[in-house]
Motif scaffolding. Sequence first.
Motif, mmCIF file in Angstrom:
data_model
loop_
_atom_site.group_PDB
_atom_site.id
_atom_site.type_symbol
_atom_site.label_atom_id
_atom_site.label_comp_id
_atom_site.label_asym_id
_atom_site.label_seq_id
_atom_site.Cartn_x
_atom_site.Cartn_y
_atom_site.Cartn_z
ATOM 1 N N UNK A 37 25.831 49.410 42.454
ATOM 2 C CA UNK A 37 27.275 49.596 42.315
ATOM 3 C C UNK A 37 27.934 48.355 41.706
ATOM 4 N N UNK A 38 27.474 47.183 42.092
ATOM 5 C CA UNK A 38 28.048 45.953 41.543
ATOM 6 C C UNK A 38 27.773 45.868 40.048
ATOM 7 N N UNK A 47 42.043 43.940 50.021
ATOM 8 C CA UNK A 47 42.750 42.990 50.881
ATOM 9 C C UNK A 47 44.201 43.416 51.015
ATOM 10 N N UNK A 48 44.984 42.595 51.728
ATOM 11 C CA UNK A 48 46.409 42.855 51.820
ATOM 12 C C UNK A 48 47.103 42.760 50.479
ATOM 13 N N UNK A 49 46.424 42.156 49.490
ATOM 14 C CA UNK A 49 46.989 42.025 48.144
ATOM 15 C C UNK A 49 46.701 43.249 47.269
ATOM 16 N N UNK A 50 45.930 44.179 47.787
ATOM 17 C CA UNK A 50 45.481 45.307 46.979
ATOM 18 C C UNK A 50 43.985 45.197 46.765
ATOM 19 N N UNK A 51 43.496 45.783 45.692
ATOM 20 C CA UNK A 51 42.071 45.722 45.376
ATOM 21 C C UNK A 51 41.843 44.705 44.272
ATOM 22 N N UNK A 52 41.005 43.735 44.555
ATOM 23 C CA UNK A 52 40.664 42.692 43.598
ATOM 24 C C UNK A 52 39.278 42.961 43.060
ATOM 25 N N UNK A 53 39.036 42.597 41.810
ATOM 26 C CA UNK A 53 37.739 42.828 41.183
ATOM 27 C C UNK A 53 37.203 41.511 40.650
ATOM 28 N N UNK A 54 35.946 41.225 40.992
ATOM 29 C CA UNK A 54 35.335 39.985 40.547
ATOM 30 C C UNK A 54 34.274 40.227 39.494
ATOM 31 N N UNK A 55 34.303 39.436 38.452
ATOM 32 C CA UNK A 55 33.290 39.507 37.405
ATOM 33 C C UNK A 55 32.114 38.625 37.807
ATOM 34 N N UNK A 56 31.092 39.236 38.373
ATOM 35 C CA UNK A 56 29.939 38.486 38.854
ATOM 36 C C UNK A 56 28.662 39.057 38.249
ATOM 37 N N UNK A 153 31.888 50.595 51.200
ATOM 38 C CA UNK A 153 30.975 51.458 50.451
ATOM 39 C C UNK A 153 30.232 50.561 49.479
ATOM 40 N N UNK A 154 29.147 51.029 48.863
ATOM 41 C CA UNK A 154 28.418 50.163 47.932
ATOM 42 C C UNK A 154 29.335 49.551 46.870
ATOM 43 N N UNK A 155 29.293 48.231 46.788
ATOM 44 C CA UNK A 155 30.107 47.527 45.802
ATOM 45 C C UNK A 155 31.539 47.276 46.216
ATOM 46 N N UNK A 156 31.934 47.723 47.417
ATOM 47 C CA UNK A 156 33.327 47.590 47.868
ATOM 48 C C UNK A 156 33.367 46.892 49.224
ATOM 49 N N UNK A 157 34.052 45.736 49.262
ATOM 50 C CA UNK A 157 34.229 44.975 50.488
ATOM 51 C C UNK A 157 35.660 45.152 50.975
ATOM 52 N N UNK A 158 35.836 45.336 52.276
ATOM 53 C CA UNK A 158 37.169 45.408 52.857
ATOM 54 C C UNK A 158 37.380 44.212 53.763
#
Length: 335
Positions: A37-38, A47-56, A153-158
């Motif tokens: 998924x990543x 997060x409380x800021x919404x959904x953030x996406x990291x380019x890793x 879920x796969x690829x998604x951290x809360x």
Amino acid sequence: MRVCIYGAGASGGHFAVRLALAGHQVSVIARGSHLAAIRENGLQLKTGEGTLSGNVAASDTPADFGEQDVVIVAAKATALPGIAPHIGPLVGRDTQVVFPQNGMTWWYPIGLPDTHPKPPAIPVFELARPFLAAMRGDQVIGGIIYSANEVESPGVIKNNSPTHNRLEIAAIAASSPAQVAALSNLREALEDSGILSPDPGDIRAAVWTKLVNNMSGSALGLATRSPSDGARKDKAMSEIYRRIMREGLSIAAAHGYPLDIDPDRMLKRLLDHKASILQDYEQGRPMEIAEIVLAPLAFARSAGIATPTLDTVAAIVTKLAKDKGLVAADLEVAL
């Protein structure tokens, strides 16, 4: 800064996204559906800021990334035996390797002051040999995580603690001026990414502080299958929490680490969050019973400290874990 997160699960995934968004070159070691998924969608952080996406960059093979400035081994203690033989390609002469596991840690005896009692021989300490084959002791950085996260879920951290995310780090042994400066740079990078990183001072005192909290609130949450703050909402559980915490404070003090902790104050700070050890139980993953619950019992026995309340809870949670096959079948509570 080149940073590899070895184990991009709940907390590791959180750190990876934050550091990537702060402009660092971040890679992650993951596996299975999480890795797939990543690779396909990137790593997502709710997060409380919404959904953030990291380019890793993501792989299950450390050799794909080569030597790093920093490696954060964010996997649980139960995964460390499988990591030790493979971490070498990430570690160069000046690499800092951070180990922020819950519970008693493999590096605890390394550099322990001679004035402190000798710790008992427990299984996690046996990991010193394979890890020190890949790095020097002065490259090892102890870490303490205060952050509530889960893999949704796969690829998604809360992230479940939007105002409470901290990674305390400190060297486990004497360091050169260059290593002290590098550690300061890492703290600054974490702060810039939105992860608080105060200097904890004596890292072993910080380990005991977190361990006393885990062996009380987290262990009770597991025993009752409830969020950690369940101990605050029930009068009887509140008293059991206080008793375990007082026993933990006695163990720490007997081993040279008297802690200024008020059980009542800590009780009020318990989060409405399932501790990672309960998440592992519910999702059928290997559990850190030995490191979080049985290790302090071993330290108590070696110091002649009576721990009747912890003894009871340890027996309960160990049986829960053994009945589901989530710890070794021969794991025993030394009462």
